[in-house]
Design a protein around this motif. Structure first.
Motif, PDB file in Angstrom:
ATOM      1  N   THR A 169      -1.060  -7.407  -0.066  1.00 48.49           N
ATOM      2  CA  THR A 169      -2.181  -7.047   0.976  1.00 48.49           C
ATOM      3  C   THR A 169      -1.932  -5.526   1.026  1.00 48.49           C
ATOM      4  O   THR A 169      -2.833  -4.588   1.286  1.00 48.49           O
ATOM      5  CB  THR A 169      -1.347  -7.182   2.519  1.00 48.49           C
ATOM      6  OG1 THR A 169      -1.336  -9.241   2.061  1.00 48.49           O
ATOM      7  CG2 THR A 169      -2.106  -7.136   3.165  1.00 48.49           C
ATOM      8  N   LEU A 170      -0.830  -4.391   0.591  1.00 49.69           N
ATOM      9  CA  LEU A 170      -0.462  -3.370   0.414  1.00 49.69           C
ATOM     10  C   LEU A 170      -1.627  -2.722  -0.226  1.00 49.69           C
ATOM     11  O   LEU A 170      -2.390  -1.496  -0.368  1.00 49.69           O
ATOM     12  CB  LEU A 170       0.817  -3.039   0.655  1.00 49.69           C
ATOM     13  CG  LEU A 170       1.702  -3.667   1.144  1.00 49.69           C
ATOM     14  CD1 LEU A 170       2.851  -2.688   0.635  1.00 49.69           C
ATOM     15  CD2 LEU A 170       1.750  -2.553   2.470  1.00 49.69           C
ATOM     16  N   VAL A 171      -2.021  -3.361  -1.655  1.00 47.10           N
ATOM     17  CA  VAL A 171      -2.605  -2.514  -2.545  1.00 47.10           C
ATOM     18  C   VAL A 171      -4.242  -2.669  -1.869  1.00 47.10           C
ATOM     19  O   VAL A 171      -5.167  -1.885  -2.438  1.00 47.10           O
ATOM     20  CB  VAL A 171      -2.581  -3.552  -3.658  1.00 47.10           C
ATOM     21  CG1 VAL A 171      -3.653  -2.765  -4.888  1.00 47.10           C
ATOM     22  CG2 VAL A 171      -1.400  -3.032  -4.787  1.00 47.10           C
ATOM     23  N   ILE A 174     -11.418   7.079  -8.787  1.00 44.56           N
ATOM     24  CA  ILE A 174      -9.555   6.689  -7.685  1.00 44.56           C
ATOM     25  C   ILE A 174      -9.070   6.200  -7.287  1.00 44.56           C
ATOM     26  O   ILE A 174      -7.892   6.196  -7.302  1.00 44.56           O
ATOM     27  CB  ILE A 174     -10.519   8.623  -7.203  1.00 44.56           C
ATOM     28  CG1 ILE A 174     -10.721   9.964  -7.756  1.00 44.56           C
ATOM     29  CG2 ILE A 174      -9.514   8.718  -5.785  1.00 44.56           C
ATOM     30  CD1 ILE A 174     -11.574  10.252  -6.893  1.00 44.56           C
ATOM     31  N   ILE A 175      -9.836   4.750  -6.713  1.00 40.49           N
ATOM     32  CA  ILE A 175      -9.781   3.999  -6.077  1.00 40.49           C
ATOM     33  C   ILE A 175      -8.446   3.309  -6.605  1.00 40.49           C
ATOM     34  O   ILE A 175      -7.031   2.757  -6.767  1.00 40.49           O
ATOM     35  CB  ILE A 175     -10.251   3.320  -4.770  1.00 40.49           C
ATOM     36  CG1 ILE A 175     -11.084   4.038  -4.094  1.00 40.49           C
ATOM     37  CG2 ILE A 175      -9.491   2.409  -4.643  1.00 40.49           C
ATOM     38  CD1 ILE A 175     -12.450   3.371  -3.250  1.00 40.49           C
ATOM     39  N   LEU A 176      -8.986   2.953  -7.816  1.00 41.03           N
ATOM     40  CA  LEU A 176      -8.096   2.301  -9.456  1.00 41.03           C
ATOM     41  C   LEU A 176      -6.860   3.145  -9.100  1.00 41.03           C
ATOM     42  O   LEU A 176      -5.745   1.529  -9.812  1.00 41.03           O
ATOM     43  CB  LEU A 176      -9.445   1.765 -10.248  1.00 41.03           C
ATOM     44  CG  LEU A 176      -8.982   0.815 -11.336  1.00 41.03           C
ATOM     45  CD1 LEU A 176      -8.309  -0.194 -11.102  1.00 41.03           C
ATOM     46  CD2 LEU A 176      -9.659   1.477 -12.476  1.00 41.03           C
ATOM     47  N   ILE A 177      -7.245   4.038  -9.734  1.00 46.17           N
ATOM     48  CA  ILE A 177      -5.924   4.321 -10.318  1.00 46.17           C
ATOM     49  C   ILE A 177      -5.282   4.751  -8.672  1.00 46.17           C
ATOM     50  O   ILE A 177      -3.663   4.261  -9.352  1.00 46.17           O
ATOM     51  CB  ILE A 177      -6.454   6.576 -10.917  1.00 46.17           C
ATOM     52  CG1 ILE A 177      -7.494   6.816 -11.699  1.00 46.17           C
ATOM     53  CG2 ILE A 177      -5.527   7.004 -10.323  1.00 46.17           C
ATOM     54  CD1 ILE A 177      -8.441   7.606 -11.639  1.00 46.17           C
ATOM     55  N   ILE A 178      -5.161   4.786  -7.955  1.00 48.30           N
ATOM     56  CA  ILE A 178      -4.212   4.865  -6.681  1.00 48.30           C
ATOM     57  C   ILE A 178      -3.620   3.516  -6.451  1.00 48.30           C
ATOM     58  O   ILE A 178      -2.511   3.354  -6.328  1.00 48.30           O
ATOM     59  CB  ILE A 178      -4.817   5.222  -5.483  1.00 48.30           C
ATOM     60  CG1 ILE A 178      -5.462   6.691  -5.402  1.00 48.30           C
ATOM     61  CG2 ILE A 178      -4.122   4.579  -4.698  1.00 48.30           C
ATOM     62  CD1 ILE A 178      -6.241   6.740  -4.178  1.00 48.30           C
ATOM     63  N   VAL A 203      -1.445   3.413  -9.788  1.00 51.88           N
ATOM     64  CA  VAL A 203      -0.077   3.951  -9.595  1.00 51.88           C
ATOM     65  C   VAL A 203       0.727   2.919  -8.344  1.00 51.88           C
ATOM     66  O   VAL A 203       2.208   2.907  -8.390  1.00 51.88           O
ATOM     67  CB  VAL A 203       0.253   5.654  -8.511  1.00 51.88           C
ATOM     68  CG1 VAL A 203       1.074   5.921  -8.513  1.00 51.88           C
ATOM     69  CG2 VAL A 203      -1.044   6.065  -9.863  1.00 51.88           C
ATOM     70  N   ALA A 204       0.304   2.461  -7.078  1.00 48.84           N
ATOM     71  CA  ALA A 204       1.119   2.048  -5.998  1.00 48.84           C
ATOM     72  C   ALA A 204       1.650   0.521  -6.985  1.00 48.84           C
ATOM     73  O   ALA A 204       2.806   0.527  -6.567  1.00 48.84           O
ATOM     74  CB  ALA A 204       0.067   1.320  -5.280  1.00 48.84           C
TER      75      ALA A 204
END
Length: 313
Positions: free
Chosen positions: A258-260, A295-299, A302-303
């Motif tokens: 859910t967070l991702v 950018i969304i994929l990278i974030i 990382v998460a």
């Protein structure tokens, strides 16, 4: 069913009529059969039919002309579409010349005598016969307790990924059976203690030794029941903890997912606002959409790495 047996030269055979030194076996008798035995031996019919009441407790009553002994014996029943163990009363009536047994169903305890599996068995030695029945009762309790522990072991081996809710139900059934066994064995122990004290019942030294063995076997069955109850309780608590831990792990994974998934939702929500495109980074770039998705994929990656290092997944 009414059956009459007698031993001659250590050989048991069935008879047609009541005779001195015979064993009268009543299995779920009809009222007519009970009345026939009551009149033949001058016994109160309520004492004959006492063992047919499943709620009757173990006891010993000294009446005029006969002695009534009620004990609980183990048997099987179908509960929740599976075979489980319970206890039923067995009535033993001692008259001056005969012995009468009453039970609601055929039991392997008495079948051992009919099938000649008990040594030194004689229907004429009534007290020894009674103690042999009680000895077989204690032995059957111990045998059933070992089967119960084997079932518990099989369930315990499945603890882990294969643990199911049905295993908890089965453990509860086993624990309930042990409660019945413990209650019945304690009541039988009281009867055995009283048998050792009553002077009215003629006993020979060999009979007293056999009674001592019966008391020891019954006490051992009581101890086995207590031990297995504690083990089953521990196993049930372990399985409950495993199931709860599995649920916690599932909730933890769902929370992380859910967070991702919230990351692209937030970013896409911001870019979906009705504002001037000049204030939005990459709004007019030819490859803006692809860059933002990257950018969304990278974030998200990382998460995921951070949550993995924090052991949140």
């Amino acid at each position: 069913m009414l059956a009459i047996y007698r031993t001659d030269d250590c050989v048991i055979h069935e008879m047609e009529e009541f005779q001195e030194g015979a064993w009268v076996s009543l299995v779920n008798p009809t009222m007519e059969e009970s009345q026939e035995v009551a009149e033949a031996f001058d016994i109160d019919i309520t004492d004959i039919r006492a063992a047919l009441d499943e709620e009757e407790s173990s006891r010993i009553d000294l009446e005029d002309g006969y002695t009534l002994i009620l004990v609980d014996i183990p048997t099987t029943e179908i509960r929740h579409e599976s075979k489980t163990y319970t206890t039923i009363p067995l009535g033993i009536i001692l008259t001056p010349e005969n012995l009468i047994t009453v039970c609601t169903e055929e039991t392997p305890i008495l079948q051992h005598f009919i099938q000649r599996r008990v040594r030194e068995f004689s229907t004429k030695k009534k007290m020894r016969f009674v103690y042999q029945i009680l000895f077989r009762t204690a032995a059957l309790y111990q045998s059933n307790l070992r089967i119960i522990d084997k079932k518990r072991t099989e369930i315990e081996e499945r603890v882990g990924d294969n643990t199911e809710d049905v295993d908890l139900i089965e453990l509860h059934e086993l624990e309930s059976t042990l409660v019945y066994f413990a209650t019945s064995l304690r009541a039988n122990g009281v009867v055995l203690e009283r048998l050792s004290r009553y002077k009215r019942l003629e006993q020979y030294p060999e009979d007293k030794e056999l009674l001592g063995d019966v008391i020891v076997e019954n006490q051992q069955a009581i101890e086995m029941t207590a031990i297995y109850r504690d083990i089953i309780k521990g196993t049930r608590e372990l399985m409950s903890s495993v199931i709860d831990n599995r649920l916690n792990n599932v909730m933890k994974y769902l929370t992380c997912i859910t967070l991702v998934m919230a990351i692209p939702t937030i970013i896409s929500g911001i870019y979906g606002m009705n504002v001037n495109s000049k204030g939005m980074p990459l709004a007019n770039a030819p490859n803006g959409f692809a860059i933002i998705c990257g950018i969304i994929l990278i974030i998200c990656i990382v998460a995921l790495i951070v949550m993995k290092k924090k052991k949140m997944m």
